[in-house]
Design a protein around this motif. Sequence first.
Motif, PDB file in Angstrom:
ATOM      1  N   ARG A 148       0.831  -1.209   0.000  1.00  0.00           N
ATOM      2  CA  ARG A 148       0.000   0.000   0.000  1.00  0.00           C
ATOM      3  C   ARG A 148       0.872   1.268   0.000  1.00  0.00           C
ATOM      4  N   HIS A 149       1.942   1.214   0.775  1.00  0.00           N
ATOM      5  CA  HIS A 149       2.833   2.366   0.879  1.00  0.00           C
ATOM      6  C   HIS A 149       3.542   2.638  -0.447  1.00  0.00           C
TER       7      HIS A 149
ATOM      8  N   VAL B   3       2.336   2.319  -3.371  1.00  0.00           N
ATOM      9  CA  VAL B   3       1.389   2.973  -4.260  1.00  0.00           C
ATOM     10  C   VAL B   3       0.999   4.356  -3.746  1.00  0.00           C
ATOM     11  N   ASP B   4       0.852   4.460  -2.415  1.00  0.00           N
ATOM     12  CA  ASP B   4       0.467   5.737  -1.797  1.00  0.00           C
ATOM     13  C   ASP B   4       1.356   5.979  -0.577  1.00  0.00           C
TER      14      ASP B   4
ATOM     15  N   LYS C  63       1.511   8.092   1.554  1.00  0.00           N
ATOM     16  CA  LYS C  63       0.848   8.617   2.758  1.00  0.00           C
ATOM     17  C   LYS C  63       0.368   7.490   3.671  1.00  0.00           C
ATOM     18  N   VAL C  64       0.235   6.280   3.114  1.00  0.00           N
ATOM     19  CA  VAL C  64      -0.195   5.134   3.918  1.00  0.00           C
ATOM     20  C   VAL C  64       1.030   4.547   4.606  1.00  0.00           C
TER      21      VAL C  64
ATOM     22  N   GLU D  85       4.839   3.288  -7.702  1.00  0.00           N
ATOM     23  CA  GLU D  85       5.155   4.632  -8.198  1.00  0.00           C
ATOM     24  C   GLU D  85       6.551   5.025  -7.787  1.00  0.00           C
TER      25      GLU D  85
END
Length: 367
Positions: free
Chosen positions: A226-227, A229-230, A232-233, A367
Amino acid sequence: MVTLQRSNRNWLRRALQILDADQMRSGETNLLRLDMPALPGIAVYFKDESTHPTGSLKHRLARSLFTYGLCNGWIGPGTTVIESSSGSTAVSEAYFAHLLGLKFVAVMPRTTSPEKIAAIRLYGGDCHFVDDPTTVYEVSATLARELHGHYMDQFTFAERATDWRRANIAEAMFAQLANEEHRIPRWIVCSAGTGGTATTVGRHIRYKSYETRLCLADPEASVFHRHCVDPKVTSVKGASLIEGIGRPRVEPSFLPQEIDLVVPVEDAASVAAARVLSRHLGKSCGGSTGTNFWAVVKLAREMHAAGESGSIVTLLCDSGERYRSTYYDDAWVRDHGLDLAPYEAELESCFAHASVAPANRQAVAAE
């Protein structure tokens, strides 16, 4: 001016000699090839870390952490070493503490497999259990203060203690592939616990300017994928059943910029993959190896569908013998609500002599 006592200098010299001797005795682990007839032209290799003296990939990390602690002056004669772990790192650190004549305490979830607990105690280590896995960090630090010991903190220091330029697992992989048809792999697949191994592999790939890409195979309940990809997570609630990998928080040793692709893997898929791989590789494999294998198969199918050939390398992290009472126990699997049948059938199709369509499961580009 304060002069270090000669006896401490002598002890340090001897301690480092002991660690070097273990490395010489251990040698390098094997690279095993797995052929999947339904996916011709794609060679899959497993770096068999189960052959280390303490039976897992964490043997390398534990030796590096002890060397790092010794050379930083954090560990000396009489130091009690404390570590937070889901089992395998603690087994390896207990082994090295025993070699150096030091006390060792593992802070670990109460759900850790009995086989790992027995191995820690075999090397003279003590186990301090917690009911909430997220408290292992705080409890370890508190114990270190109370015992005037050293908290090893693998989750912070894994990427710092390992030399990513040379004499590491990535360098060994590429060296062992030198005479293979596809000597530069298209992919290396790693799961992450501390994130230290994935970081070492990713850094080494960049350092050598290889075209190899790095895929993170991560339990579905983990925060790492998750981190990536985002950013902020940084934390999640819940926990995976797969010991040793996946975390509820992003650990300091995990560097997402090293990752090219992430593949979230359900727990049932990991357990099924460990069982299927064990049958076809002829070696019993743990759950984290199953997680790796699930991602390997996804990548191999995508390469096959695109008409590509090449190699994929991953890790056989530890032996399935440590999980006889869990992942390989049908009653335990039922009690945890895992339906392995569809995943096993999907994986077994890779070993049939027929073309297989790509798996209908998505990977998430980092990303």
